[in-house]
Write a protein that holds these residues in place. Structure first.
Motif, mmCIF file in Angstrom:
data_model
loop_
_atom_site.group_PDB
_atom_site.id
_atom_site.type_symbol
_atom_site.label_atom_id
_atom_site.label_comp_id
_atom_site.label_asym_id
_atom_site.label_seq_id
_atom_site.Cartn_x
_atom_site.Cartn_y
_atom_site.Cartn_z
ATOM 1 N N GLY A 616 0.840 -1.202 0.000
ATOM 2 C CA GLY A 616 0.000 0.000 0.000
ATOM 3 C C GLY A 616 0.868 1.243 0.000
ATOM 4 O O GLY A 616 1.920 1.274 -0.627
ATOM 5 N N ARG A 617 0.422 2.236 0.773
ATOM 6 C CA ARG A 617 1.047 3.558 0.697
ATOM 7 C C ARG A 617 2.506 3.572 1.179
ATOM 8 O O ARG A 617 2.820 2.993 2.209
ATOM 9 C CB ARG A 617 0.212 4.499 1.579
ATOM 10 N N THR A 682 1.480 3.011 7.421
ATOM 11 C CA THR A 682 0.154 2.476 7.741
ATOM 12 C C THR A 682 0.292 1.171 8.543
ATOM 13 O O THR A 682 1.369 0.595 8.652
ATOM 14 C CB THR A 682 -0.629 2.149 6.456
ATOM 15 N N LEU B 45 -6.190 1.543 -0.414
ATOM 16 C CA LEU B 45 -4.933 1.231 0.261
ATOM 17 C C LEU B 45 -4.602 2.397 1.177
ATOM 18 O O LEU B 45 -4.847 3.544 0.835
ATOM 19 C CB LEU B 45 -3.790 1.057 -0.754
ATOM 20 N N GLY B 46 -4.031 2.123 2.311
ATOM 21 C CA GLY B 46 -3.653 3.222 3.198
ATOM 22 C C GLY B 46 -4.123 2.951 4.607
ATOM 23 O O GLY B 46 -4.507 1.827 4.945
ATOM 24 N N GLN B 47 -4.065 3.977 5.437
ATOM 25 C CA GLN B 47 -4.492 3.821 6.822
ATOM 26 C C GLN B 47 -6.012 3.901 6.875
ATOM 27 O O GLN B 47 -6.617 4.799 6.290
ATOM 28 C CB GLN B 47 -3.869 4.925 7.691
ATOM 29 N N GLU B 50 -10.650 1.659 12.248
ATOM 30 C CA GLU B 50 -10.586 0.305 12.802
ATOM 31 C C GLU B 50 -11.745 -0.558 12.303
ATOM 32 O O GLU B 50 -11.608 -1.765 12.107
ATOM 33 C CB GLU B 50 -10.546 0.372 14.319
#
Lengths: 773, 121
Positions: A616-617, A682, B45-47, B50
């Motif tokens: 991902g990032r 992340t 994609l990424g943070q 929760e």
């Protein structure tokens, strides 16, 4: 109409101008291909960069090549050298072996040992039927007579098996006795399983015999659809000591052999002591017959040697300590270490060829059905002249060669944090058995693949290739971003491969003032690691332009650099694990697994080592206070502000995929300076398991400070130095904005300093109070 | 490891696994909201929150033969969603005709499939 497909490989991957190189090509749907030598400059198609760039090169071999379909023998087995046909039994005989099947009920017939031509139904053999039962059979060309055991073979358990045939009475017997102990198999004594079977029957005839039939272990003679001879009925599992008598032995005699003793009877025709010939520094492919006829057997597709045997008692964990307990040879019907294709063309390379990464580009077909193949190789200089060398991490390319993690590995998606993005070549590769597996895959019997080779088409050692589980260019396609960067920078450079480093040691590096690594130089032999350490300690200047480097042990046998070995230990970071007792490489006797466990953490060599990985990032780096120190402030000269590498072809940042960090406890040189660090990763980035003693909630990017990359610098003895970038994604940040960006600026500063004559910038700043700008 | 395709019919822990899976899915269904789906659409994609991450962790752990993947018909231009076979040598199959113009759009299409499977079974 058969779709046009072209695939190829070379006999060697590291060559010099003027040398010859052989191309082995297999073609489907065409009998010609247009060949063009090209130099590969950039391999990542990502539109945010320069895209795929190649340069056509004049070569006498350019033009139309005749190509043809080629046969690939898949599967590992042993063939006995028996020119006098001593094993062509026409009368009484006995066969015996210790066996450990790893996939008995495979749905396909398997031959353990025998002189059997399944196509012509001639000869004899002991093997396993489709349902997993031991079987003894003979044939004379018409019908096959079989004797099948009463109880099925258990997976991953050791057995003594034997078959006798008395030509006088035509009596055949088949014996199967479990020889499992507390350590050597899957099940313990407590499991209520019947391992024993003793059967006999009268056969109507004697076995037939064709002169052309070889005596094989782990397979038998057959023919393919084109009537070419091949080996089929391949066996999954281990075979330990085995042999043959030209007499039908009595049960008591068989019991003696089962106890580990082989009677010195005149009727003993061959006794293969699978544990003979071991050395501390490796085991070859020849299996020795210690009987009087010396009917030695040679391995194909490199059967795995040095494996725990039927009599292994668990006390020693290495074949070097008690070779007699490590007589297991492991076979897999999907093993492949050499396609053995005929050479399609032998090419003399032009004398004036610039050192670099090249490919023979082969094309055939029209319009959308055009098939294109780049058969890649590397040209090192005839004589080193440049001050800079780029070292292609070809051993790591080999470890990953043709990996299928996205299809087969249940944990891969959880590891990368993203679903796979599959290209058509991935899907085609998955459907074919004839391109073999990588050391990241498992054989179909669940056992990890420990050998990988470049004597086969390697689909992910191609420009444009994207690793499906991460959806980024990786391996060669990513490393070409450094080549493209060097090309546009004007620095004169030459290239080397891991193969050269392993063969020549530090002499491969010593002609150069500055050596630049690939983006993921993960797999290292001991000789390669020593050479790198000696180069740096001797005044060499090394740029570790990646992450996850120098991490895993690997083995290469002298004279056969196309095959690498990899064993994996439970203390490593791994897609599978070697069984206990099988962690040592048959290639050179070295212990497999991570170098860190052997006292050689990456930090000891280049200041940083693997902290975490994910997908991902990606993130940028931020300058750290040390970067303003006068001894090193030249590294960031020309960088505006604090941020380095805030864009890239690998997920939009210079810090990503795998990250390395500074750790004094793991051997980072004490005076190392941290130039920049990344952060903000992340939660798909997880602390590497080699760094933690327990698994627990919170080892992720937003929870654990260790999830970051450090960009570091230290000076080494005799004017040497190491600059370490700290991330696999760093190389892919270089091409952004036509190579004008902060990551590119930093690398250019370092390369310029490292390749320059004289002392390194910053050397004069020795008084602590004056060192901060 | 046992063979990749060994006969699992005698494995008793499949019952335990299925029971755990049932409870897990029951809870995960309560996490599906328009906000979570929109969060994924914006950033596959990424943070993640929760709530979304918990759903994604589940989808990434599905057995291989229930797993989806993206197929790049033409990298950076055309993508589609496929389903893995979970059987060595058997290619993924195309499950619909939807064509996406970026990998991220396809990842979101795949996510919606996973959500649908979760809600419908």
């Amino acid at each position: 109409m058969t779709p046009v497909r072209l695939f190829g490989y070379t006999d060697r991957i590291s060559v010099k101008p003027g040398e010859t190189i052989q191309f082995h090509v297999s073609a489907e749907g065409t009998d010609t291909a247009e060949a063009q030598l090209v130099r590969l400059i950039h391999g990542d198609q990502n539109p945010a960069g320069p895209g795929f760039v190649e340069e056509q090169v004049a070569c006498a071999a350019n033009g139309r090549w005749r190509v043809e379909p080629q046969f690939t023998q898949v599967g590992s087995f042993l063939e006995v050298d028996d020119p006098e046909g001593r094993l062509a039994f026409a009368n009484s005989f006995t066969l015996f072996a210790f066996v450990h099947p790893t996939w008995p009920a495979s749905g396909k017939r398997q031959t353990i040992i025998g002189r059997w031509d399944g196509d012509r139904k001639q000869g004899y053999g002991i093997g396993i039927d489709e349902k997993g039962y031991l079987q003894f059979w003979i044939g004379r060309g018409e019908e096959i007579e079989r004797l099948t055991a009463n109880v099925p073979l258990q997976v991953q358990m050791w057995y003594f098996v034997a078959a006798t045939f008395d030509a006088e009475t035509r009596r055949a017997t088949l014996h199967q006795v479990g020889v499992g102990n507390r350590y050597n198999g899957l099940l313990g004594k407590v499991a209520l399983v019947d391992y024993e079977s003793r059967k006999s029957a009268g056969f109507r005839s004697r076995p037939g015999s064709l002169d052309s039939t070889p005596f094989l272990m782990a397979g038998s003679r057959s023919r393919d659809a084109q009537q070419r001879t091949c080996v089929s009925e391949l066996y999954w599992g281990k075979i330990d000591r085995c042999g043959a008598f030209d007499q039908a032995l009595q049960p008591a005699e068989l019991d003696t052999i089962r106890s580990g003793l082989v009677p010195a009877m005149d009727s003993l025709v061959a006794y293969w002591d699978t544990s003979a010939g071991y050395t501390d520094r490796g085991i070859g492919d020849l299996v020795v017959d210690v009987g009087r006829h010396k009917l030695n057997a040679r391995g194909y597709n490199r059967p795995v040697r040095g494996q725990t045997g039927w009599n292994w008692d668990g006390f020693t964990d290495c074949f070097r300590l008690a070779p007699q307990e490590f007589g297991g040879i492991e076979f897999h019907a999907d093993a492949l270490t050499d396609c053995n294709w005929k050479a399609t063309k032998t090419v003399a390379l032009p004398l004036g060829l610039k050192s670099g990464c090249y490919a023979m580009r082969l094309r055939s077909g029209w319009g959308k059905s055009v098939s294109e193949e780049h058969v890649v190789f590397f040209v090192r200089p005839g004589r080193p002249r440049a001050r800079i060398a780029f070292l292609f991490p070809t051993l790591t390319y080999l470890a990953f060669a043709n990996e299928r993690l996205s299809f087969d590995h249940p944990e891969r998606e959880a590891l990368t944090g993203q679903p796979a993005v599959l290209s058509d070549i991935d899907i085609e590769m998955y459907m074919r058995a004839d391109f073999g597996l990588s050391t990241y895959d498992m054989h179909a019997d669940g056992i990890g693949v420990c050998y990988s080779s470049y004597h086969r088409p390697v689909m992910n050692m191609r420009p444009r290739y994207r690793m499906p589980s991460l959806d980024v260019a990786s391996g060669l396609a990513a490393d070409l971003s450094i080549i493209a960067w060097l090309d546009q920078s004007g620095f004169e450079y030459e290239v080397l491969t891991d193969e050269d480093l392993h063969r020549d040691g530090s002499e491969a590096l010593s002609p150069y003032a500055c050596v630049i690594s690939g983006s993921r130089p993960e797999y290292y032999t001991e000789r390669m690691l020593d050479a790198t350490e000696d180069y740096i300690a001797g005044g060499g200047r090394y740029i570790y332009a990646g992450g996850n480097g120098f991490n895993a042990t690997a083995g290469i046998r002298d004279g056969e650099p196309w095959i690498m070995e990899c064993r994996r230990r439970d203390d490593g970071y791994k897609p599978w694990v070697s069984r206990y007792g099988e962690h040592y490489m048959a290639t050179d006797g070295m212990r497999g697994g991570p170098w860190k466990v052997l006292g050689r953490a990456t930090q000891k060599l280049v200041a940083i080592g693997l902290s975490s990985s994910g997908g991902g990032r990606s993130e940028p780096y931020r300058r750290m206070p040390d970067s303003y120190h006068r001894t090193v402030s030249w590294i960031t000269k020309g960088v505006d502000g604090e941020i380095i590498g805030d864009a890239g072809l690998a997920n939009d940042g210079a810090a990503g995929l795998a990250l390395d960090y500074y750790d004094r406890a793991l051997g980072t040189p004490p005076h190392t300076k941290i130039i920049a660090s990344s952060g903000g990763h992340t939660d798909s980035y997880v602390v590497n398991q080699q760094l933690v003693l327990y698994s627990y909630l919170g080892l992720y990017g937003s929870y654990d400070w260790r999830v970051h990359a450090d960009m570091t610098y230290f000076t080494a003895p005799h004017g040497g130095a190491v600059f370490a970038c700290g991330s696999v994604a760093f190389a892919q940040s270089l091409p952004i904005n036509t190579f004008r960006n902060s990551a590119s600026r930093v690398l250019a500063n370092v390369v310029e300093a490292f390749a320059g004559a004289g002392r390194l910038p910053g050397f004069a700043w020795v008084n602590e109070e004056k060192q901060w700008a | 490891m046992l063979p990749l395709e060994y006969d699992r019919s005698q494995d008793r822990d499949i019952i335990v696994r299925d029971r755990f899976d049932g409870c897990r899915r029951e809870f995960l269904r309560t996490l599906v909201t328009p906000e979570v789906i929109e969060e994924h659409r914006r950033s596959p994609l990424g943070q993640h929150s929760e709530r979304l991450e918990r759903l994604l962790i589940y989808f990434r752990q599905r057995p291989l033969d229930e797993r989806y993947a993206v197929r790049a018909i033409e990298p950076f231009r055309r993508y589609q969603v496929v389903k893995l076979s979970g059987r060595r040598g058997v290619p993924p199959r195309v499950i619909d005709t939807g064509i996406y113009t970026s990998a991220n759009e396809a990842r979101h299409g795949l996510f919606l499939r996973c959500i649908r499977d979760l809600l419908e079974t």
